[in-house]
Design an enzyme around this catalytic site. Structure first.
Site, PDB file in Angstrom:
ATOM      1  N   HIS A   1       1.965   4.652  -1.903  1.00 52.99           N
ATOM      2  CA  HIS A   1       2.439   3.552  -1.068  1.00 52.99           C
ATOM      3  C   HIS A   1       2.773   2.375  -1.980  1.00 52.99           C
ATOM      4  O   HIS A   1       2.091   2.143  -2.969  1.00 52.99           O
ATOM      5  CB  HIS A   1       1.357   3.138  -0.055  1.00 52.99           C
ATOM      6  CG  HIS A   1       1.899   2.315   1.069  1.00 52.99           C
ATOM      7  ND1 HIS A   1       2.051   0.956   0.964  1.00 52.99           N
ATOM      8  CD2 HIS A   1       2.352   2.678   2.294  1.00 52.99           C
ATOM      9  CE1 HIS A   1       2.579   0.512   2.101  1.00 52.99           C
ATOM     10  NE2 HIS A   1       2.768   1.526   2.915  1.00 52.99           N
TER      11      HIS A   1
ATOM     12  N   GLU B   1       1.449   8.698   6.845  1.00 54.55           N
ATOM     13  CA  GLU B   1       2.253   9.823   7.311  1.00 54.55           C
ATOM     14  C   GLU B   1       1.508  11.152   7.274  1.00 54.55           C
ATOM     15  O   GLU B   1       1.860  12.086   7.983  1.00 54.55           O
ATOM     16  CB  GLU B   1       3.543   9.933   6.482  1.00 54.55           C
ATOM     17  CG  GLU B   1       4.387   8.688   6.456  1.00 54.55           C
ATOM     18  CD  GLU B   1       5.042   8.368   7.787  1.00 54.55           C
ATOM     19  OE1 GLU B   1       4.492   8.749   8.831  1.00 54.55           O
ATOM     20  OE2 GLU B   1       6.099   7.736   7.769  1.00 54.55           O
TER      21      GLU B   1
END
Ligand code: ACO
Length: 396
Positions: A274, A333
């Site tokens: 991320h 996700e």
């Protein structure tokens, strides 16, 4: 936007403004009261509350009210907002025609096309006054799930099912997709998922929406642009590939070789890494619990959950070894894929289902940007040639 020499930036002196980091990494591009991502502490604050205070405890409409109005609603306000959103669910004919025409397109593309048509149904689509923005926000938030559900049916060769106003937003969505009222646990899981992804600082799609809104363009234009940004696999498009990965790996003992092979081939492991979080994404933790709860009822889901836990552990170990110092941790996700799969949704519609949650956050940012009323217009660092001279082909 923070630059090294703000005075120079104000004068538009491109040569004296220091270039920002690639991808605006670490640059503060807006002031917001909506949400904050603390990537080192692994915290997500939404309207003043840590995610774990809200997820599973407030419903999607309450979280939407928090973002749009700055506070959680009282009982009466909540009832009113739920009723307002519920009656707005049905799609205008023009929008349904576009959804039908896009039946073969990916769901996120169909949503982008349908979203663009929704301005046709607004009394004053160009107005960016707070009341007009709020009207548009409610209409878009109410209708996105109807578009995604109608498209899911049409792409499977079935007729869309009309929305019901007596069901919760999540229960109605699952009803419109599957044609039967869902188990309350499934509806709660989807509602928790939508609250979990409702807003997330200055992510790419929110930034895109704010850039569009900063030109005094309207709400529908801004969120339609945001859908385009969300579509990419580096942003919202990862959970489909996460599921593909788990299906390909098949059993925990094959995970390590699979992950090493992907990394050796220069590919990324979906659901990890991320830009902001350097520790575990707090949304991953919330959704892991939801996925676990959902997996309790079905053996196949349970097996997939166990496999995902094993793959997660292996991937984290191998990523640390092969990509040391990059702090690649599980992102939202990874478990999104499991939650949405357990709700019987097709991987191709995962990103559009994400948009059904994020829409409330996008709208809140557009309202905030319209109030800010300042054009977002950064500069670029010119790296091309200079001093070239034009010579017409005729002159030779
Ligand atoms: N698998 C393998 N390597 C990775 C991964 C990954 N998932 N993510 C980053 N890296 C590596 C890069 O290859 C790079 O390695 P290098 O230094 O050897 O060149 C290094 O880590 C830094 O990568 P960047 O691309 O600079 O990091 P960035 O902050 O831009 O990337 C991103 C963030 C796009 C999310 C990235 O981690 C990624 O591609 N992850 C996989 C896709 C994914 O899960 N997307 C969903 C994100 S969550 C959301 O948006 C809702």
């Amino acid at each position: 936007m923070t630059v090294n020499d703000p005075e120079a930036a104000r004068r538009g002196a491109s040569l004296t403004a220091a270039p920002s980091p690639r991808g605006l990494d670490g640059v503060v591009a807006a002031r917001t009261r909506l949400s904050h991502v603390d990537g080192l502490a692994g915290e997500l604050i939404i309207g003043g509350y840590e995610l774990k205070e809200l997820a599973g405890r407030v419903g999607f409409e309450e979280a939407g009210h928090l973002l749009w109005r700055g506070a959680l609603p009282g009982g009466e306000e909540l009832g009113e907002l739920r009723r307002e959103l519920a009656v707005l669910r049905a799609l205008p004919e023009e929008t349904m025609r576009v959804v039908r025409a896009a039946a073969k397109a990916p769901p996120i593309d169909a949503l982008r096309m349908a979203s663009a048509t929704l301005s046709l149904d607004l009394a004053d689509p160009d107005s960016i006054a707070p009341a007009a923005d709020l009207t548009a926000a409610k209409m878009l938030t109410a209708r996105f799930p109807t578009v995604v559900a109608a498209h899911a049916r049409l792409s499977a060769g079935q007729e869309p099912i009309l929305p019901r106003a007596d069901l919760s937003r999540a229960a109605n969505f699952l009803y419109m997709v599957h044609g039967k009222e869902p188990d309350p646990i499934a509806a709660r899981a989807l509602d928790t998922y939508w609250v979990t992804v409702i807003d997330h600082g200055m992510n790419a799609s929110t930034f895109a929406a704010r850039v569009i809104a900063s030109t005094r363009s309207d709400m529908v234009s801004a969120v339609t642009g945001a859908i385009g940004a969300l579509k990419g696999p580096l942003h919202g498009g990862a959970p489909g590939p996460v599921l593909d990965m788990l299906v390909e790996i098949r059993s925990a003992d094959r995970a390590e070789a699979w992950v090493r092979n992907e990394l050796a081939a220069g590919r990324r492991i979906m659901g990890f890494g991320h830009r902001v979080y350097k520790v575990r994404d707090p949304r991953a933790e919330v959704l892991r619990s939801v996925a676990e709860e959902m997996s309790a009822a079905h053996l196949e889901d349970h097996k997939l959950f166990d496999l995902a836990r094993a793959v997660e552990g292996t991937a984290l170990k191998v990523l640390d070894e092969v990509k040391p110092g990059r702090n690649l941790r599980t992102n939202v996700e990874f478990y999104t894929a499991l939650v949405l799969q357990s709700l019987g949704l097709k991987p191709r519609s995962f990103v559009a289902t994400f948009a059904c949650g994020r829409i409330a956050g996008w709208c809140a940012h557009v309202i905030e940007q319209h109030a800010e009323d300042h054009l977002i217009r950064p500069q670029s660092e010119y790296v091309g040639p200079r001093g070239l001279h034009f010579s017409s082909p005729d002159s030779t």
